[in-house]
Motif scaffolding. Structure first.
Motif, mmCIF file in Angstrom:
data_model
loop_
_atom_site.group_PDB
_atom_site.id
_atom_site.type_symbol
_atom_site.label_atom_id
_atom_site.label_comp_id
_atom_site.label_asym_id
_atom_site.label_seq_id
_atom_site.Cartn_x
_atom_site.Cartn_y
_atom_site.Cartn_z
ATOM 1 N N GLN A 1 14.950 119.205 41.278
ATOM 2 C CA GLN A 1 15.304 119.911 42.510
ATOM 3 C C GLN A 1 15.494 118.963 43.700
ATOM 4 O O GLN A 1 15.624 119.423 44.833
ATOM 5 C CB GLN A 1 14.217 120.934 42.850
ATOM 6 N N ILE A 2 15.494 117.660 43.455
ATOM 7 C CA ILE A 2 15.481 116.693 44.558
ATOM 8 C C ILE A 2 16.675 116.853 45.496
ATOM 9 O O ILE A 2 16.553 116.636 46.698
ATOM 10 C CB ILE A 2 15.372 115.235 44.030
ATOM 11 N N ASN A 3 17.818 117.272 44.989
ATOM 12 C CA ASN A 3 18.986 117.416 45.867
ATOM 13 C C ASN A 3 18.809 118.513 46.908
ATOM 14 O O ASN A 3 19.556 118.558 47.890
ATOM 15 C CB ASN A 3 20.250 117.640 45.053
ATOM 16 N N SER A 4 17.805 119.361 46.747
ATOM 17 C CA SER A 4 17.558 120.417 47.741
ATOM 18 C C SER A 4 17.131 119.835 49.087
ATOM 19 O O SER A 4 17.236 120.512 50.112
ATOM 20 C CB SER A 4 16.497 121.399 47.230
ATOM 21 N N VAL A 5 16.661 118.591 49.104
ATOM 22 C CA VAL A 5 16.218 117.985 50.367
ATOM 23 C C VAL A 5 17.360 117.358 51.149
ATOM 24 O O VAL A 5 17.213 117.063 52.336
ATOM 25 C CB VAL A 5 15.107 116.919 50.145
ATOM 26 N N ILE A 6 18.501 117.167 50.506
ATOM 27 C CA ILE A 6 19.598 116.422 51.137
ATOM 28 C C ILE A 6 20.059 117.033 52.464
ATOM 29 O O ILE A 6 20.245 116.301 53.437
ATOM 30 C CB ILE A 6 20.758 116.202 50.146
ATOM 31 N N PRO A 7 20.244 118.346 52.586
ATOM 32 C CA PRO A 7 20.675 118.871 53.890
ATOM 33 C C PRO A 7 19.715 118.532 55.042
ATOM 34 O O PRO A 7 20.166 118.214 56.152
ATOM 35 C CB PRO A 7 20.741 120.383 53.660
ATOM 36 N N LEU A 8 18.402 118.545 54.787
ATOM 37 C CA LEU A 8 17.456 118.187 55.850
ATOM 38 C C LEU A 8 17.499 116.687 56.128
ATOM 39 O O LEU A 8 17.434 116.269 57.290
ATOM 40 C CB LEU A 8 16.037 118.620 55.488
ATOM 41 N N VAL A 9 17.626 115.880 55.092
ATOM 42 C CA VAL A 9 17.707 114.431 55.285
ATOM 43 C C VAL A 9 18.980 114.065 56.058
ATOM 44 O O VAL A 9 18.967 113.156 56.886
ATOM 45 C CB VAL A 9 17.619 113.690 53.937
ATOM 46 N N GLN A 10 20.048 114.795 55.827
ATOM 47 C CA GLN A 10 21.282 114.548 56.590
ATOM 48 C C GLN A 10 21.081 114.834 58.071
ATOM 49 O O GLN A 10 21.636 114.145 58.917
ATOM 50 C CB GLN A 10 22.439 115.383 56.040
ATOM 51 N N PRO B 1 4.955 107.366 53.906
ATOM 52 C CA PRO B 1 5.798 108.535 54.169
ATOM 53 C C PRO B 1 7.145 108.068 54.707
ATOM 54 O O PRO B 1 7.223 107.150 55.531
ATOM 55 C CB PRO B 1 5.021 109.304 55.240
ATOM 56 N N ASP B 2 8.203 108.684 54.227
ATOM 57 C CA ASP B 2 9.561 108.268 54.569
ATOM 58 C C ASP B 2 10.406 109.517 54.802
ATOM 59 O O ASP B 2 10.125 110.576 54.252
ATOM 60 C CB ASP B 2 10.110 107.453 53.393
ATOM 61 N N HIS B 3 11.421 109.381 55.581
ATOM 62 C CA HIS B 3 12.341 110.465 55.952
ATOM 63 C C HIS B 3 11.598 111.779 56.202
ATOM 64 O O HIS B 3 11.894 112.820 55.626
ATOM 65 C CB HIS B 3 13.498 110.619 54.951
ATOM 66 N N VAL B 4 10.624 111.698 57.117
ATOM 67 C CA VAL B 4 9.840 112.877 57.505
ATOM 68 C C VAL B 4 10.701 113.722 58.436
ATOM 69 O O VAL B 4 11.197 113.233 59.448
ATOM 70 C CB VAL B 4 8.536 112.467 58.227
ATOM 71 N N PHE B 5 10.863 114.992 58.091
ATOM 72 C CA PHE B 5 11.714 115.851 58.909
ATOM 73 C C PHE B 5 11.249 117.293 58.810
ATOM 74 O O PHE B 5 11.012 117.810 57.717
ATOM 75 C CB PHE B 5 13.176 115.750 58.451
#
Length: 141
Positions: A12-21, A76-80
């Motif tokens: 399910q990792i691709n589910s985070v892409i919109p927030l990381v963008q 912790p990385d790309h905290v959003f």
């Protein structure tokens, strides 16, 4: 409000892409992030999601390593947290969950980087007890 925090399954990792963008305002394409995350999940990396009734509202990557000066640590990385959910104490709950989770994995320290321009995050991390240890440098090859 009760929020749920849990590790996002590799499938399910691709589910985070919109927030990381949203975090990376330098417009990294979905396709590039998809490729990078597919590599990251094969390394010492996990990703935690913050959920409001199964809606993903926050993300935090966790990188694990052992360092000579701090022992086993997590970064912790790309905290959003989604803009609509900020100011509700979710960050504090999120990091409490991360501290407990990584302590149970044997971590002795938490280290992180934050963008120089992100003064709101600086205040948050100072309030969490973080100290500035050094500078993070980047050189693109």
């Amino acid at each position: 409000m009760a929020f749920e925090f849990k590790i996002i399954e590799k499938e399910q990792i691709n589910s985070v892409i919109p927030l990381v963008q949203k975090l990376n305002k330098n417009n990294i394409s979905y396709e590039v992030l998809e490729q990078r995350f597919s590599e990251m999940i094969t390394q010492n990396y996990e990703c935690v999601g913050a959920f409001d009734n199964n809606k993903l509202i926050g993300v935090c990557g966790l990188w694990y390593c052992t360092r000579h000066y701090s022992g086993k640590s997590v970064e912790p990385d790309h905290v959003f947290i989604d803009e609509d959910y900020r100011g509700k104490g979710i960050g504090k709950q999120f990091f409490k969950w991360i501290y407990n989770y990584t302590l149970n994995k044997g971590c002795e320290a938490v280290e992180l980087n934050t963008y120089v321009s992100n003064s709101a995050s600086h205040k948050f991390y100072f309030n969490e007890g973080f100290k500035i240890l050094g500078y993070h440098f980047l050189k693109k090859l």
